[in-house]
Design a protein around this motif. Structure first.
Motif, PDB file in Angstrom:
ATOM      1  N   THR A 101      37.332  23.244  46.587  1.00 11.78           N
ATOM      2  CA  THR A 101      35.877  23.083  46.604  1.00 11.78           C
ATOM      3  C   THR A 101      35.304  23.309  45.050  1.00 11.78           C
ATOM      4  OG1 THR A 101      35.862  23.509  48.945  1.00 11.78           O
ATOM      5  CG2 THR A 101      33.770  23.391  47.662  1.00 11.78           C
ATOM      6  N   GLU A 102      34.703  22.309  44.710  1.00  9.59           N
ATOM      7  CA  GLU A 102      33.941  22.379  43.393  1.00  9.59           C
ATOM      8  C   GLU A 102      32.826  23.132  43.534  1.00  9.59           C
ATOM      9  OE1 GLU A 102      31.740  19.462  40.692  1.00  9.59           O
ATOM     10  OE2 GLU A 102      33.944  18.990  40.735  1.00  9.59           O
ATOM     11  N   ASP A 103      32.967  24.594  43.478  1.00  7.33           N
ATOM     12  CA  ASP A 103      32.156  25.557  44.206  1.00  7.33           C
ATOM     13  C   ASP A 103      31.500  26.703  42.826  1.00  7.33           C
ATOM     14  OD1 ASP A 103      34.473  26.995  43.751  1.00  7.33           O
ATOM     15  OD2 ASP A 103      34.378  27.807  45.787  1.00  7.33           O
ATOM     16  N   GLY A 104      31.648  26.120  41.655  1.00  6.59           N
ATOM     17  CA  GLY A 104      31.334  27.311  40.651  1.00  6.59           C
ATOM     18  C   GLY A 104      32.455  28.102  40.131  1.00  6.59           C
ATOM     19  N   ASP A 105      33.587  28.019  40.495  1.00  5.78           N
ATOM     20  CA  ASP A 105      34.684  28.731  39.544  1.00  5.78           C
ATOM     21  C   ASP A 105      34.574  28.615  38.509  1.00  5.78           C
ATOM     22  OD1 ASP A 105      35.373  29.236  42.441  1.00  5.78           O
ATOM     23  OD2 ASP A 105      37.173  27.921  42.383  1.00  5.78           O
ATOM     24  N   TRP A 106      34.913  29.770  37.456  1.00  2.00           N
ATOM     25  CA  TRP A 106      34.993  29.881  36.310  1.00  2.00           C
ATOM     26  C   TRP A 106      36.406  30.745  35.823  1.00  2.00           C
ATOM     27  CZ3 TRP A 106      31.624  28.750  31.873  1.00  2.00           C
ATOM     28  CH2 TRP A 106      30.340  28.192  32.225  1.00  2.00           C
ATOM     29  N   ILE A 107      36.987  30.444  34.784  1.00  2.00           N
ATOM     30  CA  ILE A 107      38.187  31.209  34.095  1.00  2.00           C
ATOM     31  C   ILE A 107      37.805  31.375  32.646  1.00  2.00           C
ATOM     32  CG2 ILE A 107      39.943  30.036  35.922  1.00  2.00           C
ATOM     33  CD1 ILE A 107      40.834  28.380  33.482  1.00  2.00           C
ATOM     34  N   ARG A 108      38.828  32.255  31.978  1.00  2.00           N
ATOM     35  CA  ARG A 108      38.640  32.632  31.004  1.00  2.00           C
ATOM     36  C   ARG A 108      40.019  32.350  30.465  1.00  2.00           C
ATOM     37  NH1 ARG A 108      36.320  37.805  29.417  1.00  2.00           N
ATOM     38  NH2 ARG A 108      34.552  36.486  28.917  1.00  2.00           N
ATOM     39  N   LEU A 109      40.235  31.384  29.487  1.00  2.00           N
ATOM     40  CA  LEU A 109      41.550  31.198  28.821  1.00  2.00           C
ATOM     41  C   LEU A 109      41.610  31.945  27.594  1.00  2.00           C
ATOM     42  CD1 LEU A 109      44.057  29.632  29.095  1.00  2.00           C
ATOM     43  CD2 LEU A 109      42.909  27.704  27.987  1.00  2.00           C
ATOM     44  N   GLU A 110      42.432  32.665  27.353  1.00  2.00           N
ATOM     45  CA  GLU A 110      42.788  33.902  25.967  1.00  2.00           C
ATOM     46  C   GLU A 110      43.890  33.453  25.354  1.00  2.00           C
ATOM     47  OE1 GLU A 110      41.911  38.139  24.588  1.00  2.00           O
ATOM     48  OE2 GLU A 110      41.578  37.751  26.705  1.00  2.00           O
ATOM     49  N   ILE A 118      35.652  28.714  30.849  1.00  2.00           N
ATOM     50  CA  ILE A 118      35.692  27.479  31.400  1.00  2.00           C
ATOM     51  C   ILE A 118      35.031  27.257  32.704  1.00  2.00           C
ATOM     52  CG2 ILE A 118      37.042  25.314  31.420  1.00  2.00           C
ATOM     53  CD1 ILE A 118      39.061  26.827  29.738  1.00  2.00           C
ATOM     54  N   ARG A 119      34.296  26.427  33.095  1.00  2.00           N
ATOM     55  CA  ARG A 119      33.581  26.473  34.222  1.00  2.00           C
ATOM     56  C   ARG A 119      34.577  25.117  34.677  1.00  2.00           C
ATOM     57  NH1 ARG A 119      28.591  23.718  37.430  1.00  2.00           N
ATOM     58  NH2 ARG A 119      29.477  24.089  39.579  1.00  2.00           N
ATOM     59  N   LEU A 120      35.244  25.338  36.057  1.00  2.00           N
ATOM     60  CA  LEU A 120      36.211  24.408  36.829  1.00  2.00           C
ATOM     61  C   LEU A 120      35.357  23.283  37.498  1.00  2.00           C
ATOM     62  CD1 LEU A 120      38.875  27.052  37.927  1.00  2.00           C
ATOM     63  CD2 LEU A 120      38.992  25.511  35.774  1.00  2.00           C
ATOM     64  N   LEU A 121      35.738  22.183  37.427  1.00  2.00           N
ATOM     65  CA  LEU A 121      35.323  20.961  37.928  1.00  2.00           C
ATOM     66  C   LEU A 121      36.555  20.157  38.510  1.00  2.00           C
ATOM     67  CD1 LEU A 121      32.715  19.726  35.229  1.00  2.00           C
ATOM     68  CD2 LEU A 121      32.147  21.227  37.358  1.00  2.00           C
ATOM     69  N   HIS A 122      36.314  19.353  39.689  1.00  2.00           N
ATOM     70  CA  HIS A 122      37.353  18.515  40.248  1.00  2.00           C
ATOM     71  C   HIS A 122      37.967  17.569  39.139  1.00  2.00           C
ATOM     72  CE1 HIS A 122      36.351  18.647  44.684  1.00  2.00           C
ATOM     73  NE2 HIS A 122      37.014  19.785  44.210  1.00  2.00           N
ATOM     74  N   GLY A 148      35.942  32.189  48.161  1.00  2.00           N
ATOM     75  CA  GLY A 148      36.951  33.516  48.356  1.00  2.00           C
ATOM     76  C   GLY A 148      37.801  33.586  47.294  1.00  2.00           C
ATOM     77  N   ASP A 149      38.373  32.600  46.739  1.00  2.00           N
ATOM     78  CA  ASP A 149      39.301  32.566  45.480  1.00  2.00           C
ATOM     79  C   ASP A 149      38.821  31.566  44.426  1.00  2.00           C
ATOM     80  OD1 ASP A 149      41.400  34.152  46.509  1.00  2.00           O
ATOM     81  OD2 ASP A 149      41.742  32.591  47.970  1.00  2.00           O
ATOM     82  N   ILE A 150      39.719  31.812  43.190  1.00  2.00           N
ATOM     83  CA  ILE A 150      39.129  30.954  42.016  1.00  2.00           C
ATOM     84  C   ILE A 150      40.502  30.059  42.001  1.00  2.00           C
ATOM     85  CG2 ILE A 150      38.873  30.652  39.483  1.00  2.00           C
ATOM     86  CD1 ILE A 150      37.758  33.777  39.907  1.00  2.00           C
ATOM     87  N   THR A 151      40.350  28.646  42.236  1.00  2.00           N
ATOM     88  CA  THR A 151      41.427  27.910  42.479  1.00  2.00           C
ATOM     89  C   THR A 151      41.345  26.972  41.269  1.00  2.00           C
ATOM     90  OG1 THR A 151      40.037  26.452  43.579  1.00  2.00           O
ATOM     91  CG2 THR A 151      41.410  27.835  44.956  1.00  2.00           C
ATOM     92  N   VAL A 152      42.656  26.980  40.698  1.00  2.09           N
ATOM     93  CA  VAL A 152      42.903  26.397  39.263  1.00  2.09           C
ATOM     94  C   VAL A 152      44.144  25.639  39.297  1.00  2.09           C
ATOM     95  CG1 VAL A 152      43.063  26.851  36.810  1.00  2.09           C
ATOM     96  CG2 VAL A 152      42.283  28.527  38.057  1.00  2.09           C
TER      97      VAL A 152
END
Length: 177
Positions: A101-110, A118-122, A148-152
């Motif tokens: 689900t495009e629900d506002g998940d964000w990741i950091r790439l280092e 980065i905000r994750l979109l479909h 409940g999870d950050i899905t990448v």
């Protein structure tokens, strides 16, 4: 009495040996993983555009475009530009997206001391990653939307690869080219 009549109750031998089938299956799996670079221990520079794991090496002609796409300050971009020109850093492309689900998940790439949030979109988003040869990049779950999870997922030439769902603050290591 017919010859072989006493063998009617004995079980027949299978037409194939299960061990041979399992060995062949493992061999095919290993060959597939080698072909996409998961067992590639060679840390020599890859040719531009060559893929090793989940990232693709940036061609020299694309370096300025890649630096412009970095989610960094102008001073950090200038530092990357200088380090790339001196051969201390290299650049790679990675495409990331939200695989549920495009629900506002964000990741950091280092990588190489540079952090990009980065905000994750479909729709897969292509981002440049400055890296030190022989190192890894770290993906950290920053913000969990509502599921409940950050899905990448990472888009590669071979398709879409879903990474392990992340909790906020959880990290994964990704090999660089």
């Amino acid at each position: 009495m017919q010859q072989g009549a006493g063998n009617r109750g004995a079980s027949a031998q299978p037409a194939f040996d299960l061990r041979v089938v399992l060995f062949a299956g493992v061999g095919l799996l290993a060959a597939a993983l080698l072909s996409v670079g998961y067992f590639d221990d060679d840390r020599s520079p890859k040719r531009p555009g060559e893929q090793n794991s989940l990232m693709t090496t940036v061609a020299a002609a694309e370096a300025e475009q890649a630096i412009a796409r970095l989610l960094l300050s102008e001073a950090q971009k200038e530092q990357v530009r200088e380090d790339v020109s001196r051969g201390r850093l290299r650049l790679a492309w990675i495409k990331v997206s939200d695989n549920l689900t495009e629900d506002g998940d964000w990741i950091r790439l280092e990588a190489a001391g540079f952090r990009q949030d980065i905000r994750l979109l479909h729709q897969p988003y292509q981002i440049a990653v400055p890296y030190l040869p022989g190192s890894t990049a770290t993906v950290t779950g920053l913000v969990d939307g509502i599921d409940g999870d950050i899905t990448v997922s990472v888009s590669t030439g071979g398709g879409l690869i879903s990474l392990k769902p992340l909790k906020q603050g959880e990290t994964l290591q990704i090999p660089t080219p």
